[in-house]
Design a protein around this motif. Structure first.
Motif, mmCIF file in Angstrom:
data_model
loop_
_atom_site.group_PDB
_atom_site.id
_atom_site.type_symbol
_atom_site.label_atom_id
_atom_site.label_comp_id
_atom_site.label_asym_id
_atom_site.label_seq_id
_atom_site.Cartn_x
_atom_site.Cartn_y
_atom_site.Cartn_z
ATOM 1 N N VAL A 20 0.850 -1.202 0.000
ATOM 2 C CA VAL A 20 0.000 0.000 0.000
ATOM 3 C C VAL A 20 0.882 1.248 0.000
ATOM 4 O O VAL A 20 0.641 2.195 -0.744
ATOM 5 N N GLU A 21 1.904 1.232 0.805
ATOM 6 C CA GLU A 21 2.841 2.357 0.858
ATOM 7 C C GLU A 21 3.598 2.512 -0.463
ATOM 8 O O GLU A 21 3.784 3.624 -0.950
ATOM 9 N N TYR A 22 3.989 1.405 -1.067
ATOM 10 C CA TYR A 22 4.713 1.434 -2.336
ATOM 11 C C TYR A 22 3.872 2.098 -3.433
ATOM 12 O O TYR A 22 4.378 2.884 -4.226
ATOM 13 N N LEU A 23 2.576 1.785 -3.454
ATOM 14 C CA LEU A 23 1.689 2.364 -4.470
ATOM 15 C C LEU A 23 1.249 3.787 -4.130
ATOM 16 O O LEU A 23 0.651 4.457 -4.961
ATOM 17 N N HIS A 24 1.508 4.237 -2.915
ATOM 18 C CA HIS A 24 1.147 5.577 -2.443
ATOM 19 C C HIS A 24 -0.369 5.761 -2.282
ATOM 20 O O HIS A 24 -0.892 6.856 -2.491
ATOM 21 N N MET A 25 -1.063 4.677 -1.917
ATOM 22 C CA MET A 25 -2.498 4.792 -1.626
ATOM 23 C C MET A 25 -2.670 5.517 -0.299
ATOM 24 O O MET A 25 -1.921 5.279 0.649
ATOM 25 N N GLN A 26 -3.654 6.392 -0.262
ATOM 26 C CA GLN A 26 -3.946 7.132 0.959
ATOM 27 C C GLN A 26 -5.239 6.594 1.551
ATOM 28 O O GLN A 26 -6.215 6.380 0.832
ATOM 29 N N VAL A 27 -5.235 6.365 2.854
ATOM 30 C CA VAL A 27 -6.427 5.893 3.564
ATOM 31 C C VAL A 27 -7.026 7.098 4.270
ATOM 32 O O VAL A 27 -6.350 7.768 5.051
ATOM 33 N N GLU A 28 -8.294 7.382 3.949
ATOM 34 C CA GLU A 28 -8.973 8.544 4.532
ATOM 35 C C GLU A 28 -10.206 8.093 5.312
ATOM 36 O O GLU A 28 -10.977 7.263 4.822
ATOM 37 N N GLY A 54 -4.496 -2.208 -14.893
ATOM 38 C CA GLY A 54 -5.612 -2.919 -14.272
ATOM 39 C C GLY A 54 -5.244 -3.543 -12.941
ATOM 40 O O GLY A 54 -6.055 -3.591 -12.014
ATOM 41 N N GLY A 55 -4.019 -4.012 -12.812
ATOM 42 C CA GLY A 55 -3.575 -4.619 -11.556
ATOM 43 C C GLY A 55 -3.545 -3.626 -10.409
ATOM 44 O O GLY A 55 -3.819 -3.978 -9.259
ATOM 45 N N VAL A 56 -3.216 -2.386 -10.706
ATOM 46 C CA VAL A 56 -3.225 -1.335 -9.683
ATOM 47 C C VAL A 56 -4.652 -1.093 -9.212
ATOM 48 O O VAL A 56 -4.922 -0.988 -8.009
ATOM 49 N N LEU A 57 -5.593 -1.036 -10.164
ATOM 50 C CA LEU A 57 -6.996 -0.809 -9.804
ATOM 51 C C LEU A 57 -7.561 -1.993 -9.031
ATOM 52 O O LEU A 57 -8.321 -1.811 -8.066
#
Length: 138
Positions: A20-28, A54-57
């Motif tokens: 999750v950190e590698y992809l830079h997803m933010q949890v809000e 597509g794999g990211v999504l």
């Protein structure tokens, strides 16, 4: 908005998730006690066509649905995951993942997720089944 203890734990949990950190997803946090995931699409998220891979999504949908399970205080692993892609996600678009639990059982959970932009355009929908490992927070 004041965070619930469960929201704090979910945000901490994903902050320590290397992928999750590698992809830079933010949890809000959300007002209903859950969370949403947000991902501004950067070059590292794109394929050779210059659109979100597509794999990211799928990863984003899987993670958001896992977070919905955590909001029910259940730690889970994915049993099955399907994703329907409706629109390409261009570079610099901000994708928001909203997930909800459809079935909250003792041993399995079922969720769905929409990936959309802030205007509500739906890029993809995910559906998954999860196996319950136990409680998230004792």
């Amino acid at each position: 908005m004041e965070l619930t203890e469960l929201q704090r734990q979910i945000m901490r949990f994903y902050h320590h998730n290397p992928f999750v950190e590698y992809l830079h997803m933010q949890v809000e946090p959300l007002a209903d006690g859950g969370v949403q995931l947000v991902l501004p699409i950067d070059e590292m998220h794109t394929n050779l066509y210059g659109i979100a891979h597509g794999g990211v999504l799928m990863t984003m949908a899987d993670t958001a649905m896992g977070a919905a399970c955590l909001a029910c205080n259940k730690k889970v692993v994915t049993l099955s995951l399907t994703t329907d892609f409706m629109h390409a996600v261009p570079l610099t678009e901000k994708v928001i993942a909203h997930a909800r639990v459809l079935h909250d059982g003792r041993h399995t959970m079922t969720c769905e997720c929409e990936l959309q932009n802030k205007e509500g355009k739906v890029f993809a929908k995910g559906h998954a089944n999860f196996y319950v490992l136990g409680k998230f927070v004792e």
